[in-house]
Design an enzyme around this catalytic site. Structure first.
Site, PDB file in Angstrom:
ATOM      1  CE  LYS A  42      -3.109  -2.699   3.294  1.00 43.24           C
ATOM      2  NZ  LYS A  42      -3.725  -2.118   4.709  1.00 43.24           N
ATOM      3  CG  ASP A 103      14.423  -1.210   5.301  1.00 41.75           C
ATOM      4  OD1 ASP A 103      16.236  -1.295   5.592  1.00 41.75           O
ATOM      5  OD2 ASP A 103      13.911  -1.941   5.338  1.00 41.75           O
ATOM      6  CE  LYS A 131      14.673   3.267   6.989  1.00 46.37           C
ATOM      7  NZ  LYS A 131      14.286   2.667   8.145  1.00 46.37           N
TER       8      LYS A 131
HETATM    9  C1  PRP Z   1       7.156  -1.778   2.388  1.00 49.71           C
HETATM   10  C2  PRP Z   1       7.842  -0.985   1.322  1.00 49.71           C
HETATM   11  C3  PRP Z   1       8.927  -2.536   0.125  1.00 49.71           C
HETATM   12  C4  PRP Z   1       9.267  -3.237   0.780  1.00 49.71           C
HETATM   13  C5  PRP Z   1      10.723  -3.129   1.291  1.00 49.71           C
HETATM   14  O1  PRP Z   1       6.731  -2.671   1.945  1.00 49.71           O
HETATM   15  O2  PRP Z   1       6.600  -0.563   0.412  1.00 49.71           O
HETATM   16  O3  PRP Z   1       7.629  -2.868  -0.494  1.00 49.71           O
HETATM   17  O4  PRP Z   1       8.433  -3.035   2.537  1.00 49.71           O
HETATM   18  O5  PRP Z   1      11.705  -3.070   1.880  1.00 49.71           O
HETATM   19  P1  PRP Z   1      12.767  -4.228   1.756  1.00 49.71           P
HETATM   20  O6  PRP Z   1      13.792  -3.312   0.530  1.00 49.71           O
HETATM   21  O7  PRP Z   1      13.379  -5.045   2.954  1.00 49.71           O
HETATM   22  O8  PRP Z   1      11.734  -5.472   0.827  1.00 49.71           O
HETATM   23  P2  PRP Z   1       5.092  -3.713   3.518  1.00 49.71           P
HETATM   24  O9  PRP Z   1       5.477  -4.553   3.242  1.00 49.71           O
HETATM   25  O10 PRP Z   1       5.769  -2.311   4.883  1.00 49.71           O
HETATM   26  O11 PRP Z   1       3.838  -2.935   3.156  1.00 49.71           O
HETATM   27  P3  PRP Z   1       3.054  -1.848   2.828  1.00 49.71           P
HETATM   28  O12 PRP Z   1       3.751  -1.366   1.625  1.00 49.71           O
HETATM   29  O13 PRP Z   1       1.992  -1.825   2.683  1.00 49.71           O
HETATM   30  O14 PRP Z   1       3.172  -0.275   3.891  1.00 49.71           O
END
Ligand code: PRP
Length: 183
Positions: A42, A103, A131
């Site tokens: 999302k 991330d 990040k």
């Molecule tokens: C977050 C973000 C990325 C992912 C990044 O999504 O939107 O998709 O984490 O992390 P990574 O680089 O360590 O893989 P999240 O799972 O928090 O879902 P959301 O977008 O619904 O908040």
């Protein structure tokens, strides 16, 4: 400022400025090309809506919802796809994947692998935050609004903690007491 925040990291004015710059870069790079922007739900929904309204090119828009297993095996099986796009959406298109944050990089690394073979002419990643110091896989976004986002718990402008704070107009750092309480 929301009382659960320790500080504002990027104000809505700073965000708007960076989003405009990105949009204009994309507009220049993709002129004359058949573009589809795929937002990753999302978190990316606010960023994507601001971004695409400033890219003066014809394009199509779609969304996916995915997450990675974390420290998974080196395969596309490490990705959980909760909402997919039809292959017709991608075939013959220049694909821009729009994310709120990179991330560890795992989600996008596996997502790019997952989408390979669906006929995209090119595939690029456009992220709001990056990040870099947290990266554990080889993933460099082609477009990024804020490089070197500090390794802190950031929320707002689409980013959440436990599904909260997505609606905040600025991006802020959450007070440690807030997420410590949940442990
Ligand atoms: C977050 C973000 C990325 C992912 C990044 O999504 O939107 O998709 O984490 O992390 P990574 O680089 O360590 O893989 P999240 O799972 O928090 O879902 P959301 O977008 O619904 O908040």
């Amino acid at each position: 400022m929301n009382p659960d925040l320790k500080k504002i990291l990027y104000t809505k004015e700073e965000i708007a400025e960076r989003v405009t710059l990105l949009a204009k870069r994309i507009e220049k790079d993709y002129a004359g090309k058949d573009v589809v922007c795929i937002g990753i739900l999302k978190g990316a929904f606010i960023f994507m809506s601001d971004l695409v309204r400033q890219i003066d090119l014809p394009m199509t828009l779609d969304f996916m919802m995915v997450s990675s297993y974390g420290a998974g095996t080196e395969s596309t099986g490490a990705l959980i796809v909760k909402k997919d796009v039809d292959s017709k959406v991608i075939n013959g298109k220049h694909v821009i994947i729009v994310e709120d944050i990179v991330d560890s990089g795992r989600t996008l690394y596996y997502l790019k692998k997952y989408l390979e073979g669906r006929g995209a002419v090119t595939m690029a990643v456009c992220t709001l935050l990056n990040k870099k110091e947290r990266r554990v896989v080889d993933l460099t976004p082609e477009y990024c609004a804020f490089e070197d986002t500090p390794d802190e718990f950031v929320v707002g402008y689409g980013l959440d903690y436990a599904e909260k704070y997505r609606e905040l107009p600025d991006i802020g750092v959450l007070r440690p007491q807030i997420y410590a309480k949940a442990k």
